[in-house]
Design a protein around this motif. Structure first.
Motif, PDB file in Angstrom:
ATOM      1  N   LEU A   1       0.832  -1.213   0.000  1.00 20.23           N
ATOM      2  CA  LEU A   1       0.000   0.000   0.000  1.00 20.23           C
ATOM      3  C   LEU A   1       0.866   1.264   0.000  1.00 20.23           C
ATOM      4  O   LEU A   1       0.560   2.234  -0.695  1.00 20.23           O
ATOM      5  N   ARG A   2       1.949   1.242   0.758  1.00 20.18           N
ATOM      6  CA  ARG A   2       2.854   2.405   0.805  1.00 20.18           C
ATOM      7  C   ARG A   2       3.555   2.627  -0.532  1.00 20.18           C
ATOM      8  O   ARG A   2       3.840   3.755  -0.904  1.00 20.18           O
ATOM      9  N   ARG A   3       3.843   1.549  -1.241  1.00 18.70           N
ATOM     10  CA  ARG A   3       4.542   1.648  -2.528  1.00 18.70           C
ATOM     11  C   ARG A   3       3.570   1.709  -3.707  1.00 18.70           C
ATOM     12  O   ARG A   3       4.001   1.726  -4.851  1.00 18.70           O
ATOM     13  N   HIS A   4       2.283   1.715  -3.424  1.00 15.76           N
ATOM     14  CA  HIS A   4       1.243   1.733  -4.459  1.00 15.76           C
ATOM     15  C   HIS A   4       1.463   0.612  -5.473  1.00 15.76           C
ATOM     16  O   HIS A   4       1.440   0.831  -6.681  1.00 15.76           O
ATOM     17  N   MET A   5       1.675  -0.596  -4.950  1.00 17.03           N
ATOM     18  CA  MET A   5       1.933  -1.767  -5.787  1.00 17.03           C
ATOM     19  C   MET A   5       0.679  -2.596  -5.977  1.00 17.03           C
ATOM     20  O   MET A   5      -0.182  -2.638  -5.102  1.00 17.03           O
ATOM     21  N   VAL A   6       0.628  -3.242  -7.119  1.00 16.96           N
ATOM     22  CA  VAL A   6      -0.392  -4.248  -7.371  1.00 16.96           C
ATOM     23  C   VAL A   6       0.298  -5.595  -7.185  1.00 16.96           C
ATOM     24  O   VAL A   6       1.344  -5.851  -7.778  1.00 16.96           O
ATOM     25  N   ILE A   7      -0.261  -6.424  -6.337  1.00 17.85           N
ATOM     26  CA  ILE A   7       0.341  -7.731  -6.046  1.00 17.85           C
ATOM     27  C   ILE A   7      -0.184  -8.746  -7.055  1.00 17.85           C
ATOM     28  O   ILE A   7      -1.380  -8.925  -7.198  1.00 17.85           O
ATOM     29  N   SER A   8       0.745  -9.389  -7.726  1.00 15.03           N
ATOM     30  CA  SER A   8       0.357 -10.412  -8.697  1.00 15.03           C
ATOM     31  C   SER A   8       0.093 -11.727  -7.968  1.00 15.03           C
ATOM     32  O   SER A   8       0.798 -12.077  -7.028  1.00 15.03           O
ATOM     33  N   LEU A   9      -0.916 -12.429  -8.403  1.00 12.40           N
ATOM     34  CA  LEU A   9      -1.257 -13.720  -7.802  1.00 12.40           C
ATOM     35  C   LEU A   9      -0.667 -14.835  -8.664  1.00 12.40           C
ATOM     36  O   LEU A   9      -1.360 -15.576  -9.319  1.00 12.40           O
ATOM     37  N   ARG A  10       0.644 -14.919  -8.649  1.00 17.79           N
ATOM     38  CA  ARG A  10       1.314 -15.949  -9.440  1.00 17.79           C
ATOM     39  C   ARG A  10       1.634 -17.140  -8.559  1.00 17.79           C
ATOM     40  O   ARG A  10       1.842 -16.987  -7.356  1.00 17.79           O
ATOM     41  N   PRO A  11       1.707 -18.311  -9.160  1.00 15.81           N
ATOM     42  CA  PRO A  11       2.064 -19.484  -8.358  1.00 15.81           C
ATOM     43  C   PRO A  11       3.518 -19.413  -7.915  1.00 15.81           C
ATOM     44  O   PRO A  11       4.361 -18.843  -8.607  1.00 15.81           O
ATOM     45  N   MET A  12       3.805 -20.003  -6.764  1.00 19.59           N
ATOM     46  CA  MET A  12       5.164 -19.996  -6.224  1.00 19.59           C
ATOM     47  C   MET A  12       6.140 -20.649  -7.191  1.00 19.59           C
ATOM     48  O   MET A  12       7.294 -20.275  -7.260  1.00 19.59           O
TER      49      MET A  12
END
Length: 127
Positions: free
Chosen positions: A42-53
């Motif tokens: 949230l602080r870095r205004h990032m979108v988290i990708s839901l990729r497999p490990m």
């Protein structure tokens, strides 16, 4: 001369206390890592990708953790959460071993063996 009965009553309480702590700490650590990942994203205004490990190399994963990458922190939180019940089996096995409760050492050892075998077969592609 002390009877062996107190040892029998102490063993379950000992196991429950140790297993409780393992589960509690696994949950606390996982939650803290996940919360840190969310706050940083949230602080870095990032979108988290839901990729497999599996899509991430281990070197990329460790490098990301060193740089407090939110995605890798959340991946680590997930790994810790998944390993928490496994740690419960290991902790119970060790506690029963210390208490010399052979029957439950065998039970926990069998459960741990099945978990390890399942992981190995899964890594080999045998489902």
């Amino acid at each position: 001369m002390a009877s062996p009965e107190p040892h029998i009553h102490e063993a379950p309480a000992n196991v429950y206390a140790v297993v409780y702590k393992a589960l509690l700490w696994g949950m606390v650590i996982s939650s803290a890592l996940f919360a840190l990942g969310v706050v940083l994203s949230l602080r870095r205004h990032m979108v988290i990708s839901l990729r497999p490990m599996a899509a991430v190399s281990w070197s990329q994963f460790w490098r990301g953790l060193l740089h407090l990458d939110p995605t890798e922190l959340m991946q680590l939180a997930t790994i810790v959460l998944i390993l928490t019940p496994v740690s419960r089996v290991v902790v119970a096995l060790l506690t029963f071993w210390v208490d010399r409760d052979r029957k439950f050492v065998l039970v926990c050892g069998t459960v741990l063996g099945v978990i390890v075998l399942t992981v190995i077969l899964g890594r080999l592609g045998l489902h």
